[in-house]
Enzyme design. Structure first.
Site: not given
Length: 355
Positions: A39-40, A100-101, A232, A42, A146, A210
């Site tokens: 993710h850009g 990530n999807r 994370e 992160e 992340h 989640y």
């Protein structure tokens, strides 16, 4: 050794740094990968992974673990998977897609391993590059860096019914014990992750936290045959420059411990023909765990990450007698080396093992 595995949607090259005494060579050794900046917005991996490489090289002569990492395995560092998103300070890539999807999902494809190896119609260049790299390289484990919390997340990320509800229920993978072991190891080696007030022991099952569908973590495990967890590493997605060295110190021991545990702490060895010593791409199974891996050519090398404990290992290959062994994985992280010689079906001599 530095190599390019592809390009981003905007044309930026995706560079990987390989740590090994024989980078680029095919050996009977384990491969592990760290992936940063998926993710850009992160970006911790852009700092942590180069600093990790520098530390390993600087301490190679004086630190036993640094030397084991270089001499006994291959560790690959993709510092940024999403350079376009980083440049724009946004989560998505240059085409505004959440990477990530964007992976084939086991629920949507009903667990078809072959279908999961094919990119989706809307697959992004970064996703395609990651899939090809993973399928072409015998990775045994992986970790994706992340930010947004401080926890080690492990599969499965979604539910079999594709529910989006936050139920708080776990959806364990067949290798749940190994996943929890690796996640807890990272959390314990981290400065304070294991002391989390939100996540017991500093870890969480992905779906329990989640649900995510189309994520890279589950795809790695089911299509890439690679045990993957998600790390994370910061509540803040943009840590101030003055805190970056603290972020490094928080993670230094854990970043070193995880690939060693995954690559050397389980069960590894070779499978060859008893007749002529030729390597065999045999299937490797553990009793009671519905997930298999294979020995890989050209050496017939296999690695089966496993938590400390006792197992029954089975090796099978068409045209050969099966072999098996009772294996105890020790607590000290040294792992077990088990080399198999398979006799051809019908031979008077039986298959053998040397542990």
């Amino acid at each position: 050794m530095k190599s390019c595995i592809g390009k981003s949607a905007g044309g930026a090259e995706l560079w990987v740094l390989e740590l090994s005494d024989k980078p680029g060579q095919q050996e009977a050794e384990s491969h592990f990968k760290y992936v940063g900046n998926m993710h850009g917005n992160e970006p911790s991996g852009r700092m942590l992974l180069p600093q990790f490489a520098e530390w390993v090289c600087a301490n190679y002569k004086t630190n036993d673990d640094a030397r084991r990492l270089v001499d006994k395995m291959h560790t690959h560092l993709l510092v940024t998977m999403n350079p376009d998103g980083f440049a724009a300070r946004k989560r998505e890539n240059g085409n505004n897609v959440d990477l990530n999807r964007n992976f084939p999902d086991p629920v949507e494809l009903k667990g078809s391993a072959e279908k999961m190896k094919q990119p989706l119609p809307n697959a992004q260049p970064e996703t395609i590059a990651m899939m090809k790299w993973t399928l072409d390289t015998p990775f045994v484990a992986s970790a994706n860096l992340h930010e947004g919390a401080i926890v080690a997340n492990y599969p499965f990320d979604g539910y079999a019914d594709h529910s989006e509800r936050l139920t708080g229920k776990r959806h364990p993978a067949p290798d749940d014990a190994a996943f929890q072991y690796l996640a807890k190891l990272y959390a314990k080696k981290h400065s304070f992750m294991a002391k989390s007030q939100e996540f017991r022991d500093g870890i969480t099952n992905g779906a329990q936290w989640y649900p995510v569908y189309g994520g890279m973590q589950d795809w790695n495990y089911l299509a890439g045959r690679c045990l993957a967890i998600t790390l994370e590493l910061s509540q803040s997605k943009w840590r101030p420059e003055g805190e970056l060295q603290s972020l490094w110190q928080e993670n230094r021991e854990a970043l070193l411990a995880l690939p060693l545990a995954a690559g050397l702490g389980g069960i590894r060895g070779t499978v060859v023909s008893a007749a002529d010593g030729s390597p065999l791409p045999a299937t490797v199974m553990l009793d009671g765990i519905a997930w298999n891996t294979s020995a890989r050519l050209p050496a017939g090398y296999f690695n089966r990450p496993a938590a400390p404990g006792s197992y029954t290992l089975h090796i099978v290959h068409p045209g050969y007698q099966p072999a098996g062994a009772a294996i105890t994985v020790p607590e000290d992280g040294s792992g077990v080396v088990a080399n198999f010689q398979l006799a051809r079906a019908g031979d008077k001599n039986s298959s053998s093992i040397r542990v």
